[in-house]
Design an enzyme around this catalytic site. Structure first.
Site, short mmCIF file in Angstrom:
data_model
loop_
_atom_site.label_atom_id
_atom_site.label_comp_id
_atom_site.label_asym_id
_atom_site.label_seq_id
_atom_site.Cartn_x
_atom_site.Cartn_y
_atom_site.Cartn_z
N THR A 121 -4.00 -93.07 45.13
CA THR A 121 -3.33 -94.36 45.38
C THR A 121 -3.31 -95.13 44.06
O THR A 121 -4.36 -95.45 43.52
CB THR A 121 -4.11 -95.15 46.44
OG1 THR A 121 -4.22 -94.32 47.60
CG2 THR A 121 -3.40 -96.44 46.80
N LEU A 150 -4.60 -89.51 54.72
CA LEU A 150 -5.69 -89.02 55.57
C LEU A 150 -6.75 -90.09 55.81
O LEU A 150 -7.01 -90.94 54.96
CB LEU A 150 -6.32 -87.76 54.99
CG LEU A 150 -7.13 -87.81 53.71
CD1 LEU A 150 -8.54 -88.31 53.92
CD2 LEU A 150 -7.18 -86.42 53.10
N ARG A 151 -7.29 -90.02 57.01
CA ARG A 151 -8.41 -90.90 57.36
C ARG A 151 -9.68 -90.09 57.27
O ARG A 151 -9.70 -88.93 57.70
CB ARG A 151 -8.27 -91.40 58.82
CG ARG A 151 -7.07 -92.22 59.09
CD ARG A 151 -6.76 -92.20 60.58
NE ARG A 151 -6.44 -90.84 61.04
CZ ARG A 151 -6.39 -90.46 62.31
NH1 ARG A 151 -6.65 -91.33 63.27
NH2 ARG A 151 -6.07 -89.22 62.64
N LEU A 255 -6.51 -102.56 66.60
CA LEU A 255 -6.73 -103.93 67.08
C LEU A 255 -8.15 -104.07 67.60
O LEU A 255 -8.40 -104.84 68.52
CB LEU A 255 -5.74 -104.28 68.20
CG LEU A 255 -4.33 -104.74 67.79
CD1 LEU A 255 -3.55 -105.17 69.03
CD2 LEU A 255 -4.38 -105.89 66.78
N ASN A 256 -9.08 -103.28 67.03
CA ASN A 256 -10.46 -103.42 67.47
C ASN A 256 -11.15 -104.49 66.63
O ASN A 256 -11.38 -104.31 65.44
CB ASN A 256 -11.20 -102.09 67.34
CG ASN A 256 -10.64 -101.06 68.30
OD1 ASN A 256 -10.26 -101.40 69.43
ND2 ASN A 256 -10.53 -99.83 67.86
N CYS A 265 -11.01 -97.36 50.68
CA CYS A 265 -9.55 -97.53 50.55
C CYS A 265 -9.06 -98.94 50.86
O CYS A 265 -8.59 -99.63 49.97
CB CYS A 265 -8.84 -96.53 51.45
SG CYS A 265 -9.02 -94.85 50.86
C1 UDX Z 1 -7.63 -95.64 55.58
C2 UDX Z 1 -6.24 -95.40 56.17
O1 UDX Z 1 -6.30 -95.44 57.61
C3 UDX Z 1 -5.70 -94.06 55.71
O2 UDX Z 1 -4.39 -93.85 56.20
C4 UDX Z 1 -5.71 -94.04 54.18
O3 UDX Z 1 -5.27 -92.77 53.72
C5 UDX Z 1 -7.10 -94.34 53.63
O4 UDX Z 1 -7.58 -95.58 54.17
P1 UDX Z 1 -10.10 -94.77 56.15
O5 UDX Z 1 -10.57 -95.62 55.01
O6 UDX Z 1 -10.62 -93.38 56.30
O7 UDX Z 1 -8.50 -94.65 56.11
O8 UDX Z 1 -10.50 -95.56 57.48
P2 UDX Z 1 -9.77 -96.26 58.71
O9 UDX Z 1 -9.87 -95.42 59.90
O10 UDX Z 1 -8.43 -96.76 58.33
O11 UDX Z 1 -10.77 -97.51 58.92
C6 UDX Z 1 -10.95 -98.47 57.88
C7 UDX Z 1 -11.91 -99.54 58.29
O12 UDX Z 1 -11.31 -100.38 59.27
C8 UDX Z 1 -13.22 -99.06 58.89
O13 UDX Z 1 -14.28 -99.82 58.33
C9 UDX Z 1 -13.06 -99.33 60.37
O14 UDX Z 1 -14.29 -99.55 60.99
C10 UDX Z 1 -12.19 -100.57 60.35
N1 UDX Z 1 -11.39 -100.77 61.57
C11 UDX Z 1 -10.45 -99.86 61.93
C12 UDX Z 1 -11.58 -101.91 62.34
O15 UDX Z 1 -12.42 -102.76 62.01
N2 UDX Z 1 -10.81 -102.09 63.46
C13 UDX Z 1 -9.86 -101.20 63.85
O16 UDX Z 1 -9.21 -101.44 64.87
C14 UDX Z 1 -9.68 -100.04 63.06
#
Ligand code: UDX
Length: 440
Positions: A121, A150-151, A255-256, A265
């Site tokens: 990125t 990817l997540r 939406l959590n 990221c």
């Molecule tokens: C993210 C993007 O989703 C992904 O597409 C990108 O390539 C890299 O960044 P990631 O960092 O693995 O992926 O995590 P993600 O599942 O997006 O969650 C990020 C953070 O948001 C976590 O700390 C999670 O706990 C939080 N989160 C997620 C919330 O607080 N509420 C939600 O509803 C969803």
């Protein structure tokens, strides 16, 4: 096809092994000797469900190798750039040192007709700059930007079954056609499956990634802002999210409400995006992201306040168990972890904190040596005055509140991720508190 992958972290290591699965011969390059040794031995240097199996399967095919020597990338037709772009110290901008070093080293092995495909990125404008550099040193070598979405926790599935492919192609139509054909060959089974594909220019492809992450961060901060209002009005943020989420235009995912986003990221990507917009004279367009960031950071402070409230107004000498250290479940990644951030603040303010996590204790201990750690929730919660669930691992969601109640001194639980079964915990005699929901 022979492929090289430069940078073997969460993104690169999974990408390398996945490309073997698609039928290619791949060499993964990383400067970290220990990481390379682990990968060569079929051991994942990080926790990622399904990756060990994929790695061993790919190594077993004889078509996957890892090396610290970029010379081993010679002869590859496509070189994927998968190095990190962390936040610069003391600044919002992205630190581009690793990208620059990777490209510099690749110049030694690149041949005319090779394609450098960027996955990291990066600030918009990077690909065009690199393309100029590459064309100047190795005429006929091309640069494309091919962002990765990817997540963590789903990295294998997301790499092998992405919901879209994005190709940022060179401006010259003939070069664009060559680069597109090469990427199509790399991703042949994914393309054949009818996966949506967006072919575009360098800048748009770079922006797709930062725009997507900014949108996701905004969605999380939106619901967390609603949680703040729910706290002020006595409304319930979980029911609110369910109700607005039924609208297909809004959707329930991301939406959590709770402790907000962390990880390697979202936080640094929205900051780097703001910094880049500033450089381009377009900072006004992204000032809302500053608020997204603020809302997110406020949740951590509110969590500490809620803990103080539950602990009768003082944290001093209170025993607090923190369940979860990783920034999200199914990961051992603790970069900008909200859970550890809260744990450290509680300790600073006088609480006796014990942290546990199914996968991230070793990483956490290295980074936060002053915190206490335990192997299990029961150990962490022994004689605790309050239990904070800050990362929603399945193990914690499925804890039996009756049996667990026997371990603690006071049955007080703070659900930092709105992930527990409130009724079951209250029925077992626990005081249950969560961000954005009434006390019960
Ligand atoms: C993210 C993007 O989703 C992904 O597409 C990108 O390539 C890299 O960044 P990631 O960092 O693995 O992926 O995590 P993600 O599942 O997006 O969650 C990020 C953070 O948001 C976590 O700390 C999670 O706990 C939080 N989160 C997620 C919330 O607080 N509420 C939600 O509803 C969803």
């Amino acid at each position: 096809m022979r492929i090289s992958v430069i940078g073997c972290g969460y993104l690169g290591a999974v990408h390398a092994a996945s490309m073997v699965e698609l039928g290619h011969e791949v060499v993964g390059i990383d400067v970290d000797q220990r990481k390379v040794a682990a990968l060569c031995a079929g051991r994942s240097p990080f926790y990622e469900p399904g990756f060990d199996e994929l790695l061993q399967h790919s190594l077993g095919s004889g078509r996957l190798s890892f090396s610290t020597d970029v010379a081993d990338a010679a002869g590859s037709r496509v070189h994927f750039l998968c190095v990190g772009t962390p936040q610069k110290h003391g600044e919002y901008a992205a630190d581009m040192r690793f990208v620059e070093a990777a490209v510099e080293s690749l110049l030694e092995v690149l041949q005319p007709g090779d394609l450098v495909a960027g996955k990291s990125t990066v600030p918009v404008g990077t690909a065009a700059q690199l393309a100029e550099l590459v064309a100047g040193k190795v005429p006929g070598a091309l640069v494309a930007w091919n962002p990765e979405f990817l997540r963590e926790g789903f990295a294998v599935r997301d790499t092998l079954h992405p919901d879209r492919l994005v190709y940022g192609l060179p401006a010259d139509p003939a070069d664009a056609a060559t680069a597109e054909a090469l990427l199509d060959e790399v991703y042949a089974p994914i393309v054949a499956r009818g996966t949506p594909k967006v072919t575009t220019d360098h800048a748009t492809a770079e922006m797709v990634k930062t725009a997507a992450n900014s949108f996701l961060a905004t969605k999380i901060s939106f619901i967390n802002a609603m949680a703040e209002l729910c706290e002020a009005t006595g409304a319930d943020v979980k029911q609110l999210a369910d109700a607005i989420g039924y609208d297909e235009r809004i959707g329930r995912r991301f939406l959590n409400a709770g402790l907000g986003f962390g990880g390697g990221c979202l936080p640094k990507d929205i900051r780097a995006f703001m910094a880049r917009a500033g450089e381009l004279g377009a900072d006004q367009a992204l000032t809302f992201l500053r608020e997204v960031d603020n809302i997110n950071m406020r949740r951590r402070i509110r969590m500490v306040e809620l803990a103080r409230e539950v602990l009768d107004g003082s944290l001093l000498g209170k025993r607090v168990a923190v369940l979860g250290a990783a920034f999200k479940p199914d990961s051992d990644d603790i970069r900008d972890s909200p859970a550890l951030n809260v744990a450290a603040q509680l300790q600073l303010q006088g609480a006796v904190v014990c942290v546990t996590d199914p996968a991230a204790v070793d990483n956490s201990r290295r980074e936060w040596p002053h915190l206490d750690f335990a192997a299990t929730p029961e150990e962490a919660a022994e004689r605790a005055d309050a239990v904070l669930v800050l990362t929603e691992w399945r193990q914690y969601r499925e804890l039996d509140p009756v049996a667990f109640g026997a371990v603690v001194r006071q049955k007080r639980v703070l659900d930092g991720r709105n992930a527990l079964d409130r009724e079951a915990w209250t029925a077992a005699g626990w005081t249950y508190r969560a961000l954005g929901r009434r006390a019960s």
